[in-house]
Design a protein around this motif. Structure first.
Motif, PDB file in Angstrom:
ATOM      1  N   PRO A   1      47.592 -41.084 -12.304  1.00 25.05           N
ATOM      2  CA  PRO A   1      46.331 -41.598 -11.393  1.00 25.05           C
ATOM      3  C   PRO A   1      45.204 -40.838 -11.157  1.00 25.05           C
ATOM      4  CG  PRO A   1      48.352 -40.721  -9.881  1.00 25.05           C
ATOM      5  CD  PRO A   1      48.652 -40.475 -11.328  1.00 25.05           C
ATOM      6  N   THR A   2      43.861 -41.585 -11.330  1.00 26.78           N
ATOM      7  CA  THR A   2      42.799 -40.810 -11.183  1.00 26.78           C
ATOM      8  C   THR A   2      42.972 -40.442  -9.541  1.00 26.78           C
ATOM      9  OG1 THR A   2      42.007 -42.301 -12.558  1.00 26.78           O
ATOM     10  CG2 THR A   2      40.230 -41.155 -11.032  1.00 26.78           C
ATOM     11  N   TYR A   3      42.068 -39.340  -9.380  1.00 31.25           N
ATOM     12  CA  TYR A   3      42.059 -38.833  -7.856  1.00 31.25           C
ATOM     13  C   TYR A   3      40.862 -39.365  -7.361  1.00 31.25           C
ATOM     14  CZ  TYR A   3      42.467 -35.567  -3.992  1.00 31.25           C
ATOM     15  OH  TYR A   3      42.523 -35.344  -2.565  1.00 31.25           O
ATOM     16  N   PHE A   4      41.298 -40.092  -6.214  1.00 31.11           N
ATOM     17  CA  PHE A   4      40.030 -40.766  -5.630  1.00 31.11           C
ATOM     18  C   PHE A   4      40.199 -40.830  -3.839  1.00 31.11           C
ATOM     19  CE2 PHE A   4      43.116 -44.322  -6.753  1.00 31.11           C
ATOM     20  CZ  PHE A   4      43.269 -44.706  -5.652  1.00 31.11           C
ATOM     21  N   GLN A   5      41.320 -40.214  -3.395  1.00 35.89           N
ATOM     22  CA  GLN A   5      41.565 -40.172  -2.132  1.00 35.89           C
ATOM     23  C   GLN A   5      40.596 -39.259  -1.538  1.00 35.89           C
ATOM     24  OE1 GLN A   5      43.299 -39.346  -4.466  1.00 35.89           O
ATOM     25  NE2 GLN A   5      45.311 -40.956  -4.395  1.00 35.89           N
ATOM     26  N   GLY A   6      39.984 -39.564  -0.142  1.00 40.78           N
ATOM     27  CA  GLY A   6      38.765 -39.198   0.475  1.00 40.78           C
ATOM     28  C   GLY A   6      37.561 -39.750   0.515  1.00 40.78           C
ATOM     29  N   ARG A   7      36.753 -38.849   0.921  1.00 40.83           N
ATOM     30  CA  ARG A   7      35.288 -39.329   1.497  1.00 40.83           C
ATOM     31  C   ARG A   7      34.343 -39.293   0.066  1.00 40.83           C
ATOM     32  NH1 ARG A   7      36.854 -36.441   5.517  1.00 40.83           N
ATOM     33  NH2 ARG A   7      35.231 -34.835   5.103  1.00 40.83           N
TER      34      ARG A   7
ATOM     35  N   GLN B   1      31.552 -41.326   3.183  1.00 46.99           N
ATOM     36  CA  GLN B   1      32.149 -42.828   3.443  1.00 46.99           C
ATOM     37  C   GLN B   1      33.600 -42.546   2.822  1.00 46.99           C
ATOM     38  OE1 GLN B   1      29.927 -46.242   2.157  1.00 46.99           O
ATOM     39  NE2 GLN B   1      31.320 -47.681   3.325  1.00 46.99           N
ATOM     40  N   ASP B   2      34.444 -43.217   3.501  1.00 46.21           N
ATOM     41  CA  ASP B   2      35.850 -43.181   2.784  1.00 46.21           C
ATOM     42  C   ASP B   2      35.778 -44.666   2.359  1.00 46.21           C
ATOM     43  OD1 ASP B   2      38.505 -43.336   2.079  1.00 46.21           O
ATOM     44  OD2 ASP B   2      38.997 -42.406   3.995  1.00 46.21           O
ATOM     45  N   LEU B   3      36.047 -44.748   0.888  1.00 50.07           N
ATOM     46  CA  LEU B   3      36.171 -46.051   0.359  1.00 50.07           C
ATOM     47  C   LEU B   3      37.664 -46.379  -0.311  1.00 50.07           C
ATOM     48  CD1 LEU B   3      32.754 -46.351  -1.582  1.00 50.07           C
ATOM     49  CD2 LEU B   3      33.449 -47.235   0.847  1.00 50.07           C
ATOM     50  N   SER B   4      38.406 -45.277  -0.050  1.00 51.03           N
ATOM     51  CA  SER B   4      39.833 -45.143  -0.884  1.00 51.03           C
ATOM     52  C   SER B   4      40.637 -46.356  -0.203  1.00 51.03           C
ATOM     53  CB  SER B   4      40.534 -43.906  -0.424  1.00 51.03           C
ATOM     54  OG  SER B   4      40.656 -43.671   0.881  1.00 51.03           O
ATOM     55  N   SER B   5      40.273 -46.904   0.905  1.00 49.04           N
ATOM     56  CA  SER B   5      41.248 -47.997   1.346  1.00 49.04           C
ATOM     57  C   SER B   5      40.683 -49.611   0.777  1.00 49.04           C
ATOM     58  CB  SER B   5      40.765 -48.292   2.839  1.00 49.04           C
ATOM     59  OG  SER B   5      39.417 -48.650   2.957  1.00 49.04           O
ATOM     60  N   GLY B   6      39.672 -49.497  -0.119  1.00 51.44           N
ATOM     61  CA  GLY B   6      39.418 -50.621  -0.758  1.00 51.44           C
ATOM     62  C   GLY B   6      38.393 -51.610  -0.186  1.00 51.44           C
ATOM     63  N   GLN B   7      38.292 -51.376   1.149  1.00 55.68           N
ATOM     64  CA  GLN B   7      37.582 -51.907   1.997  1.00 55.68           C
ATOM     65  C   GLN B   7      36.170 -52.231   1.449  1.00 55.68           C
ATOM     66  OE1 GLN B   7      38.306 -50.832   5.967  1.00 55.68           O
ATOM     67  NE2 GLN B   7      40.282 -51.927   6.059  1.00 55.68           N
ATOM     68  N   ASN B   8      35.378 -53.293   1.673  1.00 57.62           N
ATOM     69  CA  ASN B   8      33.983 -53.376   1.041  1.00 57.62           C
ATOM     70  C   ASN B   8      33.118 -53.888   1.936  1.00 57.62           C
ATOM     71  OD1 ASN B   8      31.608 -54.089  -0.644  1.00 57.62           O
ATOM     72  ND2 ASN B   8      32.780 -54.047  -2.348  1.00 57.62           N
ATOM     73  N   SER B   9      32.137 -53.412   2.382  1.00 56.02           N
ATOM     74  CA  SER B   9      31.312 -53.914   3.493  1.00 56.02           C
ATOM     75  C   SER B   9      30.519 -54.879   2.737  1.00 56.02           C
ATOM     76  CB  SER B   9      30.425 -52.677   4.180  1.00 56.02           C
ATOM     77  OG  SER B   9      29.867 -52.086   3.228  1.00 56.02           O
ATOM     78  N   HIS B  10      30.314 -55.215   1.582  1.00 58.66           N
ATOM     79  CA  HIS B  10      29.446 -56.144   0.775  1.00 58.66           C
ATOM     80  C   HIS B  10      30.084 -57.364   0.211  1.00 58.66           C
ATOM     81  CE1 HIS B  10      26.247 -53.341   1.506  1.00 58.66           C
ATOM     82  NE2 HIS B  10      26.753 -52.409   1.179  1.00 58.66           N
ATOM     83  N   ALA B  11      31.476 -57.607   0.948  1.00 58.07           N
ATOM     84  CA  ALA B  11      32.645 -58.443   0.597  1.00 58.07           C
ATOM     85  C   ALA B  11      31.851 -59.957   0.260  1.00 58.07           C
ATOM     86  CB  ALA B  11      33.637 -58.695   1.413  1.00 58.07           C
ATOM     87  N   PRO B  12      31.055 -60.370   1.098  1.00 57.89           N
ATOM     88  CA  PRO B  12      30.150 -61.728   0.726  1.00 57.89           C
ATOM     89  C   PRO B  12      29.642 -61.791  -0.763  1.00 57.89           C
ATOM     90  CG  PRO B  12      29.805 -61.122   2.836  1.00 57.89           C
ATOM     91  CD  PRO B  12      30.367 -59.926   2.389  1.00 57.89           C
ATOM     92  N   VAL B  13      28.972 -60.793  -1.131  1.00 60.29           N
ATOM     93  CA  VAL B  13      28.165 -60.895  -2.275  1.00 60.29           C
ATOM     94  C   VAL B  13      29.107 -60.574  -3.586  1.00 60.29           C
ATOM     95  CG1 VAL B  13      26.623 -59.497  -3.869  1.00 60.29           C
ATOM     96  CG2 VAL B  13      25.884 -60.008  -1.185  1.00 60.29           C
TER      97      VAL B  13
END
Length: 495
Positions: free
Chosen positions: A127-133, A145-157
Motif C-alpha cells: 500500500p501507498t503510505y497516505f496516513q496522516g495530514r 488537513q487530514d484527508l486519509s478518511s476519504g471525506q471530501n468537503s467538495h462532494a457536490p462538485v
C-alpha cells in the motif's frame, strides 16, 4: 458506466479469445497449430518474414509480445528505441536495494489487468503510505488537513462530475450523446461555474493537473469525464489514494514488470532499435526500417504514443485522418519528478503523510515514496519545470527549503537528491500523459484505434478503460495481440 465498461476484469475473456485464436486452425510463427505440414509450407515460403513486429518495449508492447508467445507464436520481434525496456516506467536505483519510480508507479481498484500481470510475473504489491495530514503552502502560510478518511468537503462538485461521467463512455467518448457540447468546454471553464472557493480550486487544479499533465483550463471536459468513467464513474476513485488509483505500489518499482517480461522473451526484444520508416503497410509484407537493419513482417503493432508515431516515415502516406491525429496529438506534458532521500521518513512521526501542495511555487505535489519497510525516507515530488532551475544543487536547495517549511528542519539535510525531467532524458518520451484539449476528441478521436492496413495501434492512449494509466497500457497490449492473431488467421484461411 456504459455497458462496454461493466466488466472491469477482462483477463478471463482475453484468455478465452487467445484460446480461440489458437484453436482456429491458425499458423503462428511457423508452429503448426492445425497441422505440421502447413507450418513447413509457410516456413518454406518466406522464412525471413516474421508474423508480427512490435514497435515499443513498454508495458503495451511487451504485454502483446507475451500474449503472442503464450498463444504459440514464436515469429515476432519487439523493437525498442531506448537502451532499456519500460517505456514511461523507470526506476531510480538509490542503492542498497532501494528504488524510487521516476515514471508511472501507482495502481488501484478496478485496474485488474495490471494486477493480473503482476501476479503472473510474481511481482508483489504494497500500500501507498497516505496516513496522516496533508500540508498546503500558500505564500508564507501553511495549513494542514487530514484527508486519509476519504471525506471530501467538495462532494457536490465531485458528484456532478461523476454524474456527467456516466454519460461519457471511456471506450469512445466522442460517441456520447452530447459529446460536441461537452467537448467545447475545458475542465477549468466548468469548474469556474461551480462556485468553488480558493482552497477547493487549488485542490482540484493540483489533482487534475497531475492526472492529465495539464492545467484544467487547457483540458477537455469530455476527455476528463471519460477518465472518470473508467474509474466506475468516480472522480475520487480516479484521483484518490485510499480506495483510488494511487492506492498501491509495486515492490521493486513499476519497471520491474517490463524487465521480467523482457527476461522471459529473451533475444526477441531488440534494444537501441528505433524505427525510422515503415514501407508497404498496405501490402502483404511490411518493411520496417530500423537503425539496426530491416525487418519484414505480416503484421505490425505500433505500441507507441500517437505523437511518437508521427516521427516514423510511412510509405505510402497514412490516410489523412490518422496522419492528422498523429501530427496534432498533444505532447506537451513530459512531467518532471525529483527525489529527496532521508535517513528515515521523519514526517510520519509528526502525523504527516509527506504530501505537500504549493499554490505559488515549484511543488505541485510531494508524496511519501519510501520502501515498504520504511528503512529510508523518500520524498518524491512533481515539480513545475519553469519554476525550478535545472542546476541540481540549486534545485535541491530550493525544494529542501520548501519541505522544511512544511515538514520541519530535518528536511534541510537529504542524503541524496535526484531529478528526472522526462522532457530532457531522450527523444522517445514526448509526453507522459494525455493532456487532451477541448475540441480534439470529437474531431479526431475516431481515428485513434482502427487498424490501418497491416498496422495495429496500441499503447495506453488506445485503451477502452483506464486510458493513460499503466493498466490501460496492459489492456491495449492484450487487444493488439488478439487483433494480430485474428488477422494472421484470416489471411491464412484465405491463402
Amino acid at each position: 458506466m456504459d455497458s462496454d465498461n461493466n466488466e472491469l476484469s477482462l483477463s478471463a475473456r482475453q484468455r478465452r479469445l487467445l484460446l480461440q485464436a489458437i484453436g482456429s486452425a491458425t499458423l503462428v510463427g511457423g508452429v503448426a497449430l492445425a497441422g505440421r505440414s502447413m507450418a513447413q509450407d509457410a516456413s518454406a515460403r518466406q522464412d525471413d518474414v516474421l508474423d508480427v513486429a512490435i514497435i515499443g518495449g513498454g508495458l503495451a508492447g511487451l504485454t502483446a509480445a507475451r500474449d503472442l508467445q503464450r498463444a504459440g507464436c514464436e515469429s515476432f520481434v519487439v523493437l525498442e528505441a531506448r537502451d532499456r525496456v519500460g517505456g514511461r516506467t523507470y526506476n531510480h536505483d538509490l542503492g542498497d536495494g532501494v528504488i524510487s519510480e521516476a515514471g508511472g508507479q501507482w495502481i488501484g481498484p478496478g485496474q485488474t489487468a495490471i494486477f493480473d500481470l503482476a501476479r503472473e510475473l510474481e511481482v508483489d504489491t504494497f500500500p501507498t503510505y497516505f496516513q496522516g495530514r496533508n500540508v498546503y503552502l500558500v505564500g508564507g502560510a501553511k495549513y494542514e488537513q487530514d484527508l486519509s478518511s476519504g471525506q471530501n468537503s467538495h462532494a457536490p462538485v465531485v458528484m456532478k462530475l461523476d454524474e456527467l461521467a456516466r454519460r461519457v463512455p471511456s471506450r469512445e467518448p466522442w460517441t456520447a450523446t452530447d459529446a460536441a457540447a461537452i467537448d467545447k468546454l475545458s475542465v477549468g471553464q466548468w469548474l469556474d461555474q461551480q462556485g468553488i472557493d480558493n482552497e477547493g480550486r487549488l485542490s482540484f487544479d493540483a489533482s487534475i493537473g497531475l492526472t492529465t499533465g495539464t492545467p484544467p483550463s487547457n483540458l477537455s471536459l469530455l476527455h476528463y469525464l471519460s477518465l472518470i468513467n473508467s474509474a466506475d464513474s468516480s472522480m475520487e476513485k480516479l484521483e484518490g489514494f485510499k480506495g483510488g488509483a494511487q492506492e498501491t505500489r509495486f515492490v521493486g518499482g513499476s519497471q520491474v514488470l517490463c524487465t521480467r517480461m523482457r527476461e522471459a522473451l529473451g533475444d526477441k526484444v531488440r534494444l537501441s532499435s528505433p524505427v525510422r520508416k515503415i514501407v508497404g503497410w498496405d501490402r502483404e509484407v511490411v518493411e520496417i526500417h530500423t537503425d539496426r537493419g530491416l525487418i519484414r513482417a505480416r503484421q505490425v503493432i505500433a505500441a507507441l504514443h500517437p505523437a511518437l508515431c508521427n516521427q516514423i516515415a510511412f510509405e505510402p502516406a497514412l490516410p489523412e485522418g490518422r496522419a492528422q491525429l498523429q501530427r496534432l496529438w498533444p505532447s506537451h506534458a513530459p512531467m518532471r519528478k525529483t527525489v529527496h532521500v532521508y535517513d528515515r521518513p521523519f514526517w510520519r512521526e509528526k502525523g504527516l503523510n509527506g504530501q505537500i501542495t504549493q499554490a505559488d511555487g515549484p511543488v505541485i505535489l510531494s508524496y511519501d515514496n519510501s520502501p515498504p519497510d520504511g528503512r529510508v525516507g523518500i520524498l518524491a515530488t512533481f515539480v513545475r519545470t519553469a519554476q525550478l532551475p535545472h542546476d541540481a544543487k540549486r534545485a535541491e536547495s530550493i525544494l529542501s527549503g520548501i519541505f522544511a517549511q512544511a515538514l520541519g528542519d530535518e528536511a534541510l539535510h537529504p542524503k541524496q537528491f535526484h531529478d528526472y525531467d522526462w522532457g530532457k532524458v531522450d527523444p522517445w518520451t514526448l509526453t507522459c500523459v494525455a493532456s487532451i484539449p477541448p475540441g480534439f476528441l470529437t474531431k479526431w478521436g475516431h481515428y485513434l484505434k482502427p487498424a490501418v492496413g497491416r498496422l495495429i495501434w496500441s499503447g495506453t492512449e488506445t485503451a477502452d478503460i483506464w486510458a493513460s494509466s499503466m493498466d490501460g497500457a496492459v489492456r491495449s497490449g492484450h487487444r493488439a495481440a488478439l487483433e494480430a492473431l485474428q488477422a494472421l488467421a484470416k489471411a491464412r484461411r484465405s491463402a
